[in-house]
Structure formats: C-alpha cells, structure tokens
Design a protein around this motif. Structure first.
Motif, PDB file in Angstrom:
ATOM      1  N   VAL A  45      14.453 -40.419  45.146  1.00 58.80           N
ATOM      2  CA  VAL A  45      13.162 -40.473  44.464  1.00 58.80           C
ATOM      3  C   VAL A  45      13.312 -40.412  42.949  1.00 58.80           C
ATOM      4  O   VAL A  45      12.779 -41.259  42.226  1.00 58.80           O
ATOM      5  CB  VAL A  45      12.228 -39.353  44.963  1.00 58.80           C
ATOM      6  CG1 VAL A  45      10.928 -39.350  44.171  1.00 58.80           C
ATOM      7  CG2 VAL A  45      11.943 -39.522  46.444  1.00 58.80           C
ATOM      8  N   ALA A  46      14.040 -39.397  42.453  1.00 61.45           N
ATOM      9  CA  ALA A  46      14.162 -39.238  41.006  1.00 61.45           C
ATOM     10  C   ALA A  46      14.814 -40.455  40.345  1.00 61.45           C
ATOM     11  O   ALA A  46      14.280 -40.995  39.366  1.00 61.45           O
ATOM     12  CB  ALA A  46      14.933 -37.966  40.676  1.00 61.45           C
ATOM     13  N   PRO A  47      15.955 -40.952  40.839  1.00 59.34           N
ATOM     14  CA  PRO A  47      16.521 -42.156  40.232  1.00 59.34           C
ATOM     15  C   PRO A  47      15.629 -43.385  40.388  1.00 59.34           C
ATOM     16  O   PRO A  47      15.567 -44.241  39.503  1.00 59.34           O
ATOM     17  CB  PRO A  47      17.850 -42.341  40.966  1.00 59.34           C
ATOM     18  CG  PRO A  47      18.202 -40.989  41.473  1.00 59.34           C
ATOM     19  CD  PRO A  47      16.891 -40.352  41.826  1.00 59.34           C
ATOM     20  N   ALA A  48      14.926 -43.486  41.522  1.00 59.11           N
ATOM     21  CA  ALA A  48      14.099 -44.665  41.772  1.00 59.11           C
ATOM     22  C   ALA A  48      12.876 -44.723  40.864  1.00 59.11           C
ATOM     23  O   ALA A  48      12.307 -45.796  40.665  1.00 59.11           O
ATOM     24  CB  ALA A  48      13.660 -44.703  43.233  1.00 59.11           C
ATOM     25  N   ILE A  49      12.460 -43.594  40.317  1.00 59.52           N
ATOM     26  CA  ILE A  49      11.337 -43.612  39.377  1.00 59.52           C
ATOM     27  C   ILE A  49      11.683 -44.459  38.155  1.00 59.52           C
ATOM     28  O   ILE A  49      10.852 -45.225  37.647  1.00 59.52           O
ATOM     29  CB  ILE A  49      10.963 -42.182  38.955  1.00 59.52           C
ATOM     30  CG1 ILE A  49      10.357 -41.427  40.135  1.00 59.52           C
ATOM     31  CG2 ILE A  49       9.980 -42.183  37.783  1.00 59.52           C
ATOM     32  CD1 ILE A  49      10.091 -39.962  39.862  1.00 59.52           C
ATOM     33  N   ALA A 102      15.296 -44.845  31.685  1.00 60.11           N
ATOM     34  CA  ALA A 102      16.381 -45.595  32.318  1.00 60.11           C
ATOM     35  C   ALA A 102      16.680 -46.851  31.516  1.00 60.11           C
ATOM     36  O   ALA A 102      15.799 -47.398  30.847  1.00 60.11           O
ATOM     37  CB  ALA A 102      15.986 -45.973  33.743  1.00 60.11           C
ATOM     38  N   PRO A 103      17.912 -47.313  31.537  1.00 60.86           N
ATOM     39  CA  PRO A 103      18.259 -48.547  30.809  1.00 60.86           C
ATOM     40  C   PRO A 103      17.665 -49.773  31.486  1.00 60.86           C
ATOM     41  O   PRO A 103      17.750 -49.924  32.708  1.00 60.86           O
ATOM     42  CB  PRO A 103      19.792 -48.566  30.868  1.00 60.86           C
ATOM     43  CG  PRO A 103      20.126 -47.772  32.082  1.00 60.86           C
ATOM     44  CD  PRO A 103      19.079 -46.711  32.207  1.00 60.86           C
ATOM     45  N   HIS A 104      17.069 -50.625  30.690  1.00 60.59           N
ATOM     46  CA  HIS A 104      16.486 -51.869  31.202  1.00 60.59           C
ATOM     47  C   HIS A 104      16.838 -53.012  30.262  1.00 60.59           C
ATOM     48  O   HIS A 104      17.089 -52.814  29.076  1.00 60.59           O
ATOM     49  CB  HIS A 104      14.968 -51.751  31.335  1.00 60.59           C
ATOM     50  CG  HIS A 104      14.525 -50.816  32.422  1.00 60.59           C
ATOM     51  ND1 HIS A 104      14.564 -51.146  33.753  1.00 60.59           N
ATOM     52  CD2 HIS A 104      14.040 -49.545  32.359  1.00 60.59           C
ATOM     53  CE1 HIS A 104      14.121 -50.120  34.475  1.00 60.59           C
ATOM     54  NE2 HIS A 104      13.799 -49.143  33.652  1.00 60.59           N
ATOM     55  N   LEU A 108      13.448 -31.670  35.443  1.00 60.26           N
ATOM     56  CA  LEU A 108      12.937 -32.747  36.284  1.00 60.26           C
ATOM     57  C   LEU A 108      12.330 -33.872  35.453  1.00 60.26           C
ATOM     58  O   LEU A 108      12.245 -35.021  35.911  1.00 60.26           O
ATOM     59  CB  LEU A 108      11.882 -32.214  37.258  1.00 60.26           C
ATOM     60  CG  LEU A 108      12.323 -31.095  38.201  1.00 60.26           C
ATOM     61  CD1 LEU A 108      11.184 -30.714  39.128  1.00 60.26           C
ATOM     62  CD2 LEU A 108      13.549 -31.505  39.010  1.00 60.26           C
ATOM     63  N   VAL A 109      11.951 -33.551  34.227  1.00 61.82           N
ATOM     64  CA  VAL A 109      11.245 -34.518  33.381  1.00 61.82           C
ATOM     65  C   VAL A 109      12.174 -35.195  32.384  1.00 61.82           C
ATOM     66  O   VAL A 109      11.981 -36.375  32.032  1.00 61.82           O
ATOM     67  CB  VAL A 109      10.092 -33.814  32.633  1.00 61.82           C
ATOM     68  CG1 VAL A 109       9.369 -34.791  31.713  1.00 61.82           C
ATOM     69  CG2 VAL A 109       9.119 -33.190  33.626  1.00 61.82           C
ATOM     70  N   ILE A 110      13.197 -34.478  31.922  1.00 65.27           N
ATOM     71  CA  ILE A 110      14.052 -34.970  30.838  1.00 65.27           C
ATOM     72  C   ILE A 110      14.615 -36.366  31.091  1.00 65.27           C
ATOM     73  O   ILE A 110      14.561 -37.234  30.202  1.00 65.27           O
ATOM     74  CB  ILE A 110      15.189 -33.960  30.554  1.00 65.27           C
ATOM     75  CG1 ILE A 110      14.617 -32.731  29.844  1.00 65.27           C
ATOM     76  CG2 ILE A 110      16.285 -34.595  29.702  1.00 65.27           C
ATOM     77  CD1 ILE A 110      15.638 -31.620  29.647  1.00 65.27           C
ATOM     78  N   VAL A 169      23.622 -41.195  37.699  1.00 63.96           N
ATOM     79  CA  VAL A 169      24.382 -39.972  37.959  1.00 63.96           C
ATOM     80  C   VAL A 169      23.791 -38.797  37.182  1.00 63.96           C
ATOM     81  O   VAL A 169      23.623 -37.694  37.719  1.00 63.96           O
ATOM     82  CB  VAL A 169      25.865 -40.176  37.591  1.00 63.96           C
ATOM     83  CG1 VAL A 169      26.622 -38.855  37.652  1.00 63.96           C
ATOM     84  CG2 VAL A 169      26.510 -41.199  38.518  1.00 63.96           C
ATOM     85  N   ALA A 170      23.472 -39.024  35.898  1.00 62.99           N
ATOM     86  CA  ALA A 170      22.899 -37.951  35.080  1.00 62.99           C
ATOM     87  C   ALA A 170      21.560 -37.493  35.638  1.00 62.99           C
ATOM     88  O   ALA A 170      21.266 -36.286  35.690  1.00 62.99           O
ATOM     89  CB  ALA A 170      22.744 -38.422  33.637  1.00 62.99           C
ATOM     90  N   THR A 171      20.737 -38.426  36.082  1.00 64.94           N
ATOM     91  CA  THR A 171      19.425 -38.079  36.642  1.00 64.94           C
ATOM     92  C   THR A 171      19.571 -37.265  37.920  1.00 64.94           C
ATOM     93  O   THR A 171      18.880 -36.256  38.112  1.00 64.94           O
ATOM     94  CB  THR A 171      18.616 -39.357  36.921  1.00 64.94           C
ATOM     95  OG1 THR A 171      18.408 -40.070  35.699  1.00 64.94           O
ATOM     96  CG2 THR A 171      17.264 -39.020  37.538  1.00 64.94           C
ATOM     97  N   ALA A 172      20.466 -37.684  38.817  1.00 65.09           N
ATOM     98  CA  ALA A 172      20.667 -36.944  40.060  1.00 65.09           C
ATOM     99  C   ALA A 172      21.184 -35.533  39.774  1.00 65.09           C
ATOM    100  O   ALA A 172      20.720 -34.553  40.380  1.00 65.09           O
ATOM    101  CB  ALA A 172      21.647 -37.695  40.962  1.00 65.09           C
ATOM    102  N   LEU A 173      22.124 -35.407  38.841  1.00 69.64           N
ATOM    103  CA  LEU A 173      22.698 -34.100  38.522  1.00 69.64           C
ATOM    104  C   LEU A 173      21.648 -33.167  37.912  1.00 69.64           C
ATOM    105  O   LEU A 173      21.497 -32.012  38.335  1.00 69.64           O
ATOM    106  CB  LEU A 173      23.869 -34.269  37.563  1.00 69.64           C
ATOM    107  CG  LEU A 173      24.561 -32.983  37.087  1.00 69.64           C
ATOM    108  CD1 LEU A 173      25.129 -32.223  38.281  1.00 69.64           C
ATOM    109  CD2 LEU A 173      25.652 -33.310  36.079  1.00 69.64           C
ATOM    110  N   VAL A 174      20.919 -33.661  36.929  1.00 75.07           N
ATOM    111  CA  VAL A 174      19.910 -32.833  36.262  1.00 75.07           C
ATOM    112  C   VAL A 174      18.793 -32.464  37.240  1.00 75.07           C
ATOM    113  O   VAL A 174      18.302 -31.325  37.239  1.00 75.07           O
ATOM    114  CB  VAL A 174      19.350 -33.572  35.029  1.00 75.07           C
ATOM    115  CG1 VAL A 174      18.147 -32.833  34.460  1.00 75.07           C
ATOM    116  CG2 VAL A 174      20.431 -33.711  33.958  1.00 75.07           C
TER     117      VAL A 174
END
Length: 265
Positions: free
Chosen positions: A141-145, A203-205, A195-197, A167-172
């Motif tokens: 969920v968090a990475p998919a946002i 995300a890179p786009h 959860l917000v940071i 990876v950073a999002t999943a870890l944080v």
C-alpha cells in the motif's frame, strides 16, 4: 531449533501463499497484462484471443506487488530476454511468488516471535491478521501510493531511482508502524510523521507522457486496463498478505503449544 522452525515454516507458508497468489493472478490478472502488452508498440493492436494464451500477470509486475525491486517501466530492448508465453512464463511467475512468500514469511515469523516473547503481541488468529495487514501496508500500500502498479506500455522514471524510493518507503513505513504498535505512551506519535515523509518527498516520475501510445483509442484502452490492473493487484496482494499473516500465526501458536507441552513433562 528456532532457526530451523522458522526456515521450515517459511518454506511451507511461501509455497501456500505464493501458489495461491499465482493461481489468483492467472485467473484475474492475466487477461489485463496480455491485452496491455499488445499496445506496447504504441499502435492499436490486432485482435487477440486471450483464452489461447497462458501468461503470468506478475511477470510484468510481480516485484512491485511483493515488495522486491520495483518493477520497471516496461521498456524492453529488442535483445532483452524474457520467458516464453505459456508454461515457461507461468512457472517463472510461480517461482517468483513462492520465493517472495518464503522471504516475507521468514521475516514475519521472526518479528512475530520476537514480539510475542516481549509480551507485545499474541499468537492468535487476530494477531496474525493484524501482522498480515501490516505487511500489506508496508510492502504494497505505502509504495503503491507513490508508484502505483504498472502495466506494459507505461513510461516511468529510471529503475534505480524507483527501487531506492520503494525500499526507503517500505523501511520508513515499517518503522512507523512499529512505533505506533509497540512504542510506550506518547512515543507512539513518532510513527505518524514516518508514514507521511516518503510521500512528502515524492516518488520519482518521468516527465514523459504516462503511456508511449499516441493513438487515442489505444490510450483510452490502456487507461482502462491500468485502472483494472490496480484494482486486481490491490486485491490479490491483500489475499497474499492475509494468508501469510494467518499461516504464520498458526505456526507460532503451534510452537507455543509444543513448548508448553515440553515444559509440562
């Protein structure tokens, strides 16, 4: 003893969860990926009969779905290797799903066991469900946002940038959930900013159009397929993580009963 327990249990849970995930993907997501691949050249495709092909949906996106290396932007070079459609592709996807299930199960079992020993988590079905939902939130969920599941034909930022953000999002997110669940008193609030940071950083786009196709009919079809794929990936991953959480809870409860029986002798 504990290490052997975790390895054996994670192998069994990985086989169960990965096998069921592959079966559901094959029945629910295959046709979406097959149809999207026909638009990868950027033109309106010739009609295809989806029923005549066996295609593993996760081959295009299994890494993103399970929390491994983020799936690429589907830019395939002419010489890039890929499994053949049919049985070969299905088996590679099954293997990837099972390996992901084994790895995530081992991690979850270790965390659940440590939390139970510290008295911060139970070993029942409810605890297993919560752990499964936590894994779903952290690794999907968090990475998919920031990086929603992608279909073939989409354009994306450089793979290494997306992998790093994933990876950073999943870890944080995992640290944030841990603080919310286990930190004492007001220290739980420290988990909320974490959860917000990642999403404030963003995300890179790529600046390129979302799809390589320029044909209006192809674009409309790809947008519809993308929405369908996001829904399918969301539901299949929820199933995967619930199975992992409940199965791990079953093993943890079984170990507890075995240990209690040994102590009673």
């Amino acid at each position: 003893m504990l290490f052997q327990r975790i390895i054996l249990a994670s192998l069994l849970v990985g086989l169960l969860a990965g096998g069921l995930l592959s079966a559901v993907q094959h029945s629910q997501v295959t046709s979406i990926i097959l149809e999207a691949e026909t638009y990868e050249g950027g033109e309106e495709p010739e009609p295809v009969v989806v029923e005549n092909h066996q295609h593993a949906a996760a081959d295009a996106h299994h890494e993103h779905e399970h929390g491994g290396a983020e799936a690429g932007g589907h830019h395939h070079g002419e010489d890039a290797w890929g499994p053949e459609d049919g049985l070969e592709r299905t088996l590679y996807t099954l293997l990837a799903n099972v390996l992901a299930g084994i790895g995530f199960s081992a991690l979850m079992l270790a965390c659940m066991y440590a939390a139970r020993l510290s008295g911060k988590s139970g070993a029942g079905w409810g605890a297993g469900l919560l752990w499964g939902l936590a894994g779903y939130g952290v690794f999907f969920v968090a990475p998919a946002i920031g990086l929603p599941p992608e279909i073939p034909g989409m354009q994306a930022a450089a793979l290494e940038n997306r992998q790093l953000w994933w990876v950073a999002t999943a870890l944080v997110t995992a640290i944030g959930f841990a603080l919310l669940a286990f930190a004492p008193g007001w220290k739980k609030l420290g988990g909320l900013p974490l959860l917000v940071i990642p999403h404030l950083v963003g995300a890179p786009h790529t600046n390129a159009p979302e799809f390589a196709a320029t044909n209006p009919q192809a674009l409309q079809a790809l947008q519809m397929l993308h929405h369908q794929f996001i829904t399918a990936a969301t539901l299949t991953n929820a199933l995967f993580w619930v199975i992992v959480g409940l199965a791990c809870a079953w093993f943890l409860r079984r170990w507890s009963n075995q240990d209690a029986a040994l102590q009673a002798r």
